[in-house]
Design a protein around this motif. Structure first.
Motif, PDB file in Angstrom:
ATOM      1  N   MET A 161      -0.576  -1.062 -17.375  1.00  0.00           N
ATOM      2  CA  MET A 161       0.139  -0.254 -16.475  1.00  0.00           C
ATOM      3  C   MET A 161       0.525   0.715 -16.569  1.00  0.00           C
ATOM      4  N   GLN A 162      -0.570   1.432 -17.387  1.00  0.00           N
ATOM      5  CA  GLN A 162      -1.157   2.949 -17.670  1.00  0.00           C
ATOM      6  C   GLN A 162      -2.251   2.871 -16.234  1.00  0.00           C
ATOM      7  N   GLU A 163      -2.867   1.693 -16.043  1.00  0.00           N
ATOM      8  CA  GLU A 163      -4.310   1.709 -14.977  1.00  0.00           C
ATOM      9  C   GLU A 163      -3.483   1.919 -13.880  1.00  0.00           C
ATOM     10  N   ASN A 164      -2.664   0.901 -13.867  1.00  0.00           N
ATOM     11  CA  ASN A 164      -2.156   0.945 -12.245  1.00  0.00           C
ATOM     12  C   ASN A 164      -1.097   1.840 -11.785  1.00  0.00           C
ATOM     13  N   THR A 165      -1.166   2.969 -12.648  1.00  0.00           N
ATOM     14  CA  THR A 165      -0.170   4.518 -12.522  1.00  0.00           C
ATOM     15  C   THR A 165      -1.572   5.103 -11.621  1.00  0.00           C
ATOM     16  N   GLY A 166      -2.784   4.566 -11.812  1.00  0.00           N
ATOM     17  CA  GLY A 166      -4.761   5.249 -11.555  1.00  0.00           C
ATOM     18  C   GLY A 166      -4.826   5.204  -9.955  1.00  0.00           C
ATOM     19  N   PRO A 167      -5.915   5.910 -10.141  1.00  0.00           N
ATOM     20  CA  PRO A 167      -6.372   6.072  -8.415  1.00  0.00           C
ATOM     21  C   PRO A 167      -7.356   4.785  -9.466  1.00  0.00           C
ATOM     22  N   VAL A 168      -7.169   3.997  -7.864  1.00  0.00           N
ATOM     23  CA  VAL A 168      -8.348   2.570  -7.022  1.00  0.00           C
ATOM     24  C   VAL A 168      -9.289   2.542  -8.039  1.00  0.00           C
ATOM     25  N   SER A 169     -10.761   1.566  -8.234  1.00  0.00           N
ATOM     26  CA  SER A 169     -12.404   2.421  -8.576  1.00  0.00           C
ATOM     27  C   SER A 169     -12.094   2.608  -7.037  1.00  0.00           C
ATOM     28  N   CYS A 170     -14.322   3.130  -7.778  1.00  0.00           N
ATOM     29  CA  CYS A 170     -15.097   3.077  -6.061  1.00  0.00           C
ATOM     30  C   CYS A 170     -15.295   2.333  -5.491  1.00  0.00           C
ATOM     31  N   ALA A 171     -15.322   2.811  -4.654  1.00  0.00           N
ATOM     32  CA  ALA A 171     -16.141   1.532  -3.015  1.00  0.00           C
ATOM     33  C   ALA A 171     -17.172   0.563  -3.614  1.00  0.00           C
ATOM     34  N   TRP A 172     -17.001  -0.658  -3.442  1.00  0.00           N
ATOM     35  CA  TRP A 172     -17.732  -1.335  -3.814  1.00  0.00           C
ATOM     36  C   TRP A 172     -18.918  -1.485  -2.765  1.00  0.00           C
ATOM     37  N   VAL A 173     -20.091  -1.783  -2.693  1.00  0.00           N
ATOM     38  CA  VAL A 173     -20.830  -2.829  -2.192  1.00  0.00           C
ATOM     39  C   VAL A 173     -21.942  -3.847  -2.420  1.00  0.00           C
ATOM     40  N   ALA A 174     -22.404  -4.935  -1.510  1.00  0.00           N
ATOM     41  CA  ALA A 174     -22.876  -6.320  -2.020  1.00  0.00           C
ATOM     42  C   ALA A 174     -24.403  -5.305  -1.814  1.00  0.00           C
ATOM     43  N   THR A 175     -24.318  -6.506  -2.375  1.00  0.00           N
ATOM     44  CA  THR A 175     -26.415  -5.686  -2.755  1.00  0.00           C
ATOM     45  C   THR A 175     -27.125  -6.962  -2.157  1.00  0.00           C
ATOM     46  N   ASN A 176     -28.498  -7.363  -1.558  1.00  0.00           N
ATOM     47  CA  ASN A 176     -28.606  -8.357  -1.766  1.00  0.00           C
ATOM     48  C   ASN A 176     -29.105  -9.491  -2.941  1.00  0.00           C
ATOM     49  N   THR A 177     -29.711  -8.049  -4.028  1.00  0.00           N
ATOM     50  CA  THR A 177     -29.115  -8.904  -5.041  1.00  0.00           C
ATOM     51  C   THR A 177     -27.923 -10.081  -5.548  1.00  0.00           C
ATOM     52  N   PHE A 178     -26.684  -9.057  -5.400  1.00  0.00           N
ATOM     53  CA  PHE A 178     -26.061  -9.608  -5.912  1.00  0.00           C
ATOM     54  C   PHE A 178     -25.790 -11.218  -5.044  1.00  0.00           C
ATOM     55  N   VAL A 179     -26.095 -10.572  -3.722  1.00  0.00           N
ATOM     56  CA  VAL A 179     -25.513 -12.478  -3.104  1.00  0.00           C
ATOM     57  C   VAL A 179     -26.686 -13.333  -3.296  1.00  0.00           C
ATOM     58  N   ARG A 180     -27.873 -12.515  -3.513  1.00  0.00           N
ATOM     59  CA  ARG A 180     -28.976 -13.678  -3.981  1.00  0.00           C
ATOM     60  C   ARG A 180     -28.468 -14.847  -4.499  1.00  0.00           C
ATOM     61  N   ASP A 181     -27.626 -14.019  -6.102  1.00  0.00           N
ATOM     62  CA  ASP A 181     -27.437 -14.122  -7.194  1.00  0.00           C
ATOM     63  C   ASP A 181     -26.329 -15.417  -7.017  1.00  0.00           C
ATOM     64  N   LEU A 182     -25.476 -15.155  -6.313  1.00  0.00           N
ATOM     65  CA  LEU A 182     -24.370 -16.086  -5.629  1.00  0.00           C
ATOM     66  C   LEU A 182     -24.882 -17.719  -5.297  1.00  0.00           C
ATOM     67  N   GLU A 183     -25.373 -17.734  -4.303  1.00  0.00           N
ATOM     68  CA  GLU A 183     -25.744 -17.829  -3.210  1.00  0.00           C
ATOM     69  C   GLU A 183     -26.943 -18.702  -4.508  1.00  0.00           C
ATOM     70  N   ALA A 184     -27.516 -18.637  -5.325  1.00  0.00           N
ATOM     71  CA  ALA A 184     -28.333 -19.318  -6.243  1.00  0.00           C
ATOM     72  C   ALA A 184     -27.503 -20.712  -6.951  1.00  0.00           C
ATOM     73  N   GLY A 185     -26.199 -19.691  -7.212  1.00  0.00           N
ATOM     74  CA  GLY A 185     -25.559 -20.107  -8.487  1.00  0.00           C
ATOM     75  C   GLY A 185     -24.647 -21.168  -7.457  1.00  0.00           C
ATOM     76  N   GLY A 186     -24.439 -21.616  -5.975  1.00  0.00           N
ATOM     77  CA  GLY A 186     -23.764 -22.196  -5.358  1.00  0.00           C
ATOM     78  C   GLY A 186     -22.730 -22.138  -5.291  1.00  0.00           C
ATOM     79  N   ILE A 187     -21.910 -20.542  -5.036  1.00  0.00           N
ATOM     80  CA  ILE A 187     -20.557 -19.739  -4.618  1.00  0.00           C
ATOM     81  C   ILE A 187     -21.264 -19.189  -3.806  1.00  0.00           C
TER      82      ILE A 187
END
Length: 255
Positions: free
Chosen positions: A217-243
């Motif tokens: 409840m306290q956190e929902n009254t504040g700003p949403v976290s900063c913008a997120w960008v999918a990096t190539n490493t993150f994408v490769r990790d997901l795909e390597a895990g079958g996701i």
């Protein structure tokens, strides 16, 4: 990006730190097995939660939950709380980005950034047995030895010896009784001391569950976290895990 629904559930990734029967009366949430790589992403799509409480994580048979994945969840407006075990580690590492840490172990990792990760690790049984812990965490052992010293059950020299012995053990072998036997304790004295075991991980997990709703409840009254960008490493990790990596960019769409 969308804000997490106010009516969404709270997800809890829980394993050996706390028994399910002890957790459910404290927080009415959806309890999932310890998180590994991809589980936060998949759970978000499956349950559309307003918050996640990360307590336990996997790290041997599967890759550990990625920092980038937690950042992704927060960027969607999902409140992420960490405590006790893997959750305390990740919260200490990501607190400046908005992950909420709870408990003494979290504060310990915040203060000593190079503290060993295996201080919270335990060997556990299979999912069918509820990830029953088979060893003791170093952080629990250290708290126990300190408590025994303050209460004059053991001397300061005993504490130092026991702590050094525990630190030198692999986390898969750390057990209170084994450490005391190595230090020369007899069976009768060992059983007496074992009753004084301090479960700091359990304490922190319960604290996180008790405070989860108010923190959300306290956190929902504040700003949403900063913008997120999918990096190539993150994408490769997901795909390597079958996701399917597109799950990271389609959360804003109706499932």
């Amino acid at each position: 990006m969308v804000d997490a629904s106010e009516k969404g559930p709270i997800l809890v990734f829980l394993g050996p730190t706390l028994r399910l029967a002890e957790a459910e009366p404290v927080l009415d949430g959806i309890y999932l097995q310890p998180a590994a790589q991809g589980d936060i992403l998949l759970a978000a799509h499956a349950f559309r939660p307003r918050a996640m409480v990360l307590i336990d994580g996997q790290f041997e048979d599967r890759p550990a939950v990625r920092h980038k994945e937690i950042l992704w969840a927060m960027a969607q407006g999902i409140v992420v709380i960490g405590a006790a075990s893997m959750g305390a580690l990740r919260a200490a590492e990501l607190s400046e980005f908005g992950m909420i840490g709870v408990g003494l172990i979290y504060r310990w990792y915040r203060r000593w950034r190079l503290a060993p990760d295996d201080a919270v690790a335990v060997l556990s049984g299979p999912p069918e047995l509820g990830f029953l812990p088979l060893t003791d965490a170093l952080v629990d052992l250290q708290r126990t030895f300190a408590s025994l010293t303050r209460r004059d059950f053991i001397t300061a020299a005993d504490r130092d010896l026991l702590t050094t012995t525990a630190r030198n053990m692999n986390f898969r072998e750390r057990r209170f009784e084994a450490i005391l036997r190595d230090a020369g304790w007899q069976e009768e004295g060992l059983k007496q001391l074992q009753k004084e075991m301090v479960g700091q991980k359990k304490r922190d997990a319960l604290l996180a569950l008790r405070n989860a709703r108010s923190l959300v409840m306290q956190e929902n009254t504040g700003p949403v976290s900063c913008a997120w960008v999918a990096t190539n490493t993150f994408v490769r990790d997901l795909e390597a895990g079958g996701i399917d990596s597109t799950l990271a960019t389609t959360y804003k769409l109706n499932p």
